[in-house]
Design a protein around this motif. Structure first.
Motif, short mmCIF file in Angstrom:
data_model
loop_
_atom_site.label_atom_id
_atom_site.label_comp_id
_atom_site.label_asym_id
_atom_site.label_seq_id
_atom_site.Cartn_x
_atom_site.Cartn_y
_atom_site.Cartn_z
N ALA A 229 0.87 -1.18 0.00
CA ALA A 229 0.00 0.00 0.00
C ALA A 229 0.91 1.23 0.00
N GLY A 230 1.05 1.85 -1.16
CA GLY A 230 2.01 2.93 -1.32
C GLY A 230 1.56 4.28 -0.80
N PHE A 231 0.30 4.40 -0.40
CA PHE A 231 -0.24 5.67 0.07
C PHE A 231 -0.99 5.45 1.38
N GLU A 232 -0.97 6.46 2.23
CA GLU A 232 -1.70 6.36 3.49
C GLU A 232 -3.21 6.33 3.22
N ARG A 233 -3.64 7.03 2.18
CA ARG A 233 -5.06 7.14 1.88
C ARG A 233 -5.26 6.93 0.38
N LEU A 234 -6.23 6.11 0.05
CA LEU A 234 -6.59 5.84 -1.34
C LEU A 234 -8.05 6.20 -1.53
N GLU A 235 -8.31 7.10 -2.46
CA GLU A 235 -9.69 7.52 -2.73
C GLU A 235 -10.12 7.03 -4.11
N TRP A 236 -11.22 6.34 -4.14
CA TRP A 236 -11.84 5.96 -5.42
C TRP A 236 -12.92 6.99 -5.72
N ARG A 237 -12.70 7.74 -6.78
CA ARG A 237 -13.64 8.77 -7.19
C ARG A 237 -14.52 8.23 -8.33
N MET A 238 -15.79 8.07 -8.09
CA MET A 238 -16.70 7.62 -9.13
C MET A 238 -17.21 8.83 -9.91
N ILE A 239 -16.79 8.94 -11.17
CA ILE A 239 -17.17 10.05 -12.05
C ILE A 239 -17.71 9.43 -13.32
N GLY A 240 -18.96 9.65 -13.62
CA GLY A 240 -19.61 8.92 -14.70
C GLY A 240 -19.25 9.36 -16.10
N ASP A 241 -18.94 10.63 -16.28
CA ASP A 241 -18.75 11.16 -17.62
C ASP A 241 -17.27 11.12 -18.01
N PRO A 242 -16.91 10.44 -19.11
CA PRO A 242 -15.50 10.35 -19.50
C PRO A 242 -14.84 11.71 -19.75
N SER A 243 -15.58 12.65 -20.31
CA SER A 243 -15.01 13.97 -20.55
C SER A 243 -14.59 14.63 -19.24
N THR A 244 -15.42 14.47 -18.22
CA THR A 244 -15.11 15.04 -16.92
C THR A 244 -13.86 14.39 -16.33
N ILE A 245 -13.75 13.08 -16.48
CA ILE A 245 -12.56 12.39 -15.96
C ILE A 245 -11.31 12.88 -16.69
N GLY A 246 -11.41 12.97 -18.02
CA GLY A 246 -10.26 13.43 -18.78
C GLY A 246 -9.82 14.82 -18.38
N ALA A 247 -10.79 15.72 -18.17
CA ALA A 247 -10.46 17.09 -17.75
C ALA A 247 -9.84 17.09 -16.36
N ALA A 248 -10.38 16.26 -15.46
CA ALA A 248 -9.84 16.19 -14.10
C ALA A 248 -8.42 15.65 -14.09
N PRO A 266 -6.16 9.22 -28.06
CA PRO A 266 -5.21 10.03 -28.84
C PRO A 266 -4.91 11.37 -28.19
N LEU A 267 -5.93 12.01 -27.65
CA LEU A 267 -5.72 13.33 -27.05
C LEU A 267 -4.88 13.23 -25.80
N LEU A 268 -5.21 12.30 -24.89
CA LEU A 268 -4.46 12.20 -23.64
C LEU A 268 -3.03 11.71 -23.89
N ALA A 269 -2.83 10.89 -24.92
CA ALA A 269 -1.49 10.40 -25.22
C ALA A 269 -0.55 11.53 -25.63
N ARG A 270 -1.10 12.64 -26.09
CA ARG A 270 -0.27 13.77 -26.49
C ARG A 270 0.12 14.68 -25.33
N ARG A 271 -0.47 14.44 -24.16
CA ARG A 271 -0.19 15.28 -23.00
C ARG A 271 1.12 14.88 -22.33
N ARG A 272 2.00 15.82 -22.10
CA ARG A 272 3.28 15.51 -21.47
C ARG A 272 3.11 15.13 -20.00
N ASP A 273 2.05 15.63 -19.38
CA ASP A 273 1.87 15.36 -17.95
C ASP A 273 1.00 14.13 -17.70
N VAL A 274 0.67 13.36 -18.75
CA VAL A 274 -0.16 12.17 -18.63
C VAL A 274 0.56 10.99 -19.29
N VAL A 275 0.53 9.84 -18.62
CA VAL A 275 1.09 8.61 -19.16
C VAL A 275 -0.06 7.69 -19.56
#
Length: 529
Positions: A229-248, A266-275
């Motif tokens: 367990a690499g973190f003291e706290r793990l939060e599962w955020r349920m977000i239904g809309d994919p666009s909202t998740i991508g923006a977050a 394709p869009l997220l793969a071009r982001r330097r801050d996203v793997v």
């Protein structure tokens, strides 16, 4: 698709995230914010084959054995085992040290009770139960399983990662029948479930269990090796809309999206801050499960007509787009490339579809125009796409299709009902399983033909059941392959489900996360640089 992509990188979806708890910048090293594929609809890992529930359970409970990326069993809570009497007596020894989340030691009596509960639900477990003479604790750390007939896949069964894993829980919980879902978690795994912070449909919270005792070695993959367990706290955020998740994800409001929507890749793969990372190596296999209890799919001729009408290529490209490197079609009951996959009977699903032949088959069976209720979890983007394509094919072949669209949790509850569709039941449902669950007839949930005890849809096929037993008794790989061909031939006669293809989904996470565990997307062995 264009509209969805247009929203990403803007503030348009920000109001939809305001209900999520804010995290101070200094807390980032201690908190992992994870967007799972679906909500945790049950606390009990034996209540459903939902992968969201399975992954939740791998955080909270441990197993006796785990599987590595080659599906080899590796020790977890078990220190070891001995096999005697020509495979009919197994003695297991637990590791010294592991405790439950209430501080109590994990005992052999807990393992015995957990195995008994698991055997009533799991396909391997049911087979083990049919061969069982006795199972009993010998002392606090050792227990024995005595068999009437050998069960060569014992370790693979006790260590399976999915559908259903044999999680070890306290005896007082494991003694509850599997038909009575758990309402409280006292786990044996690396994270504790924080019940008081649970918000259905929105949030599930886990905290590191500081007394957890990881397995001392083994490869870190799928469910094997030390679970950290690499973190003291793990939060599962349920977000239904994919666009909202991508923006977050782009804004750093969440850290990890378990299964990224294919059209946003394709869009997220071009982001330097996203793997963008393919953590799940076995792919996802899509299937349409007819309900065998009620007309029209109680008739195998009608089920075979579905094979004539539904195009695997249409379903796969509808989910994944036109890039064929991301999906496989022309598949039978076993995943393409797996040991038992063969060409036997594949002509039923390859080549052009024939709607006229499907209509003629319905006419001959007296089922042309029959009413069909198809369950559809509209909040699951891939399931929704596959369901609608199948529903369109069924309509064009001459069935009167009603698509019953609900949220994921409501769909799961309705899927469990055996009543006729007019009384709240159903006729067909799109199903997706990880390829690792479907590689052989011993563990393939949808290949069981044991009637009321089978997976949802409840097919009855004495022929498939007999071949399953023959596969379990096969002395070597070549014999298993011969039985596998016979299973595949019988499959295309009985059609317990309609194969729709295999596709590969990627995770997306913030650069700086280090994801060590591969094969299944469970947020263990993760750290932040």
């Amino acid at each position: 698709m264009i509209a969805r992509r247009a929203l990403l990188g803007t503030a348009a979806t920000a109001p939809l995230l305001r209900g999520a708890p804010a995290i101070a910048q200094g807390d980032a090293a201690h908190v992992l914010r994870f967007v799972p594929q679906a909500d945790v609809t049950s606390l009990d890992p034996l209540a459903t084959t939902s992968y969201a529930v399975r992954n939740h359970a791998h955080l909270c409970w441990d197993t006796l054995y785990g599987l590595d990326d080659a599906f080899r069993p590796q020790r977890q809570l078990a220190e070891g085992h001995a096999v005697e009497d020509d495979g009919k007596r197994w003695t297991f020894t637990l590791r010294e040290g592991p405790t439950f989340h209430d501080g109590e030691r994990i005992r052999a009596a807990d393992a015995v009770a957990s195995i008994r509960r698991w055997m009533t639900r799991d396909t391997h477990g049911q087979t083990l139960a049919g061969r069982l003479d006795s199972i009993e604790p010998l002392d606090d750390r050792r227990f024995a399983i005595r068999l009437r007939r050998p069960f060569g896949v014992m370790l693979e069964a006790l260590g399976k990662s999915s559908s259903y894993p044999c999680f070890i829980m306290p005896e007082r919980f494991a003694n509850l029948p599997a038909t009575a879902p758990l309402t409280e978690i006292v786990g044996s795994g690396p994270y504790r479930f924080v019940a008081e912070e649970r918000r259905a449909g929105s949030l599930a919270v886990y905290r590191r269990y500081d007394r957890y005792s990881p397995a001392p070695g083994g490869p870190v993959a799928v469910t094997s090796g030390p679970k950290i367990a690499g973190f003291e706290r793990l939060e599962w955020r349920m977000i239904g809309d994919p666009s909202t998740i991508g923006a977050a994800l782009q804004a750093g409001e969440v850290d990890w999206w378990e299964r990224m929507a294919p059209d946003l890749r394709p869009l997220l793969a071009r982001r330097r801050d996203v793997v963008v990372d393919r953590v799940e190596t076995q792919g996802t296999v899509a299937m349409l499960r007819p309900n065998h209890l009620h007309p029209p799919f109680d008739d195998p001729a009608v089920r075979r007509a579905l094979l004539m009408a539904i195009s695997q290529t249409d379903v796969m490209s509808g989910i994944m787009g036109d890039d064929r490197s991301r999906f496989r079609d022309g598949m039978g009951p076993f995943p393409p490339g797996s040991v038992l996959a063969s060409e036997e009977g594949l002509s039923a699903v390859t080549g052009p579809r024939d709607l006229a032949a499907a209509q003629a088959a319905l006419q001959a069976a007296g089922k042309l125009g029959a009413k069909v209720v198809v369950l559809n979890p509209g909040d699951q983007v891939n399931n929704n796409a596959g369901t609608l394509i199948c529903a369109d094919a069924m309509t064009r072949m001459g069935l009167d299709v009603e698509v019953a669209t609900t949220d994921w949790g409501t769909m799961l509850a309705r899927r469990a009902k055996k009543e006729p569709p007019a009384q709240g039941g159903w006729n067909a449902v799109y199903v997706a399983f990880g390829g690792e669950d479907l590689t052989n007839p011993g563990g393939h949930p949808l290949l069981r033909g044991n009637g009321g005890d089978a997976w949802f849809g409840w097919p009855s096929s004495p022929g498939l059941e007999a071949l399953r037993e023959e596969w379990l008794e096969a002395p070597d790989l070549e014999a298993q392959k011969r039985v596998g061909r016979a299973v595949q031939a019988r499959f295309f006669q009985d059609v317990p489900f309609v194969p729709l293809g295999q596709y590969f989904l990627d995770s997306a996470y913030r650069r700086g996360l280090k994801v060590e565990r591969r094969g299944m997307t469970v947020p263990l062995n993760v750290r932040r640089d």
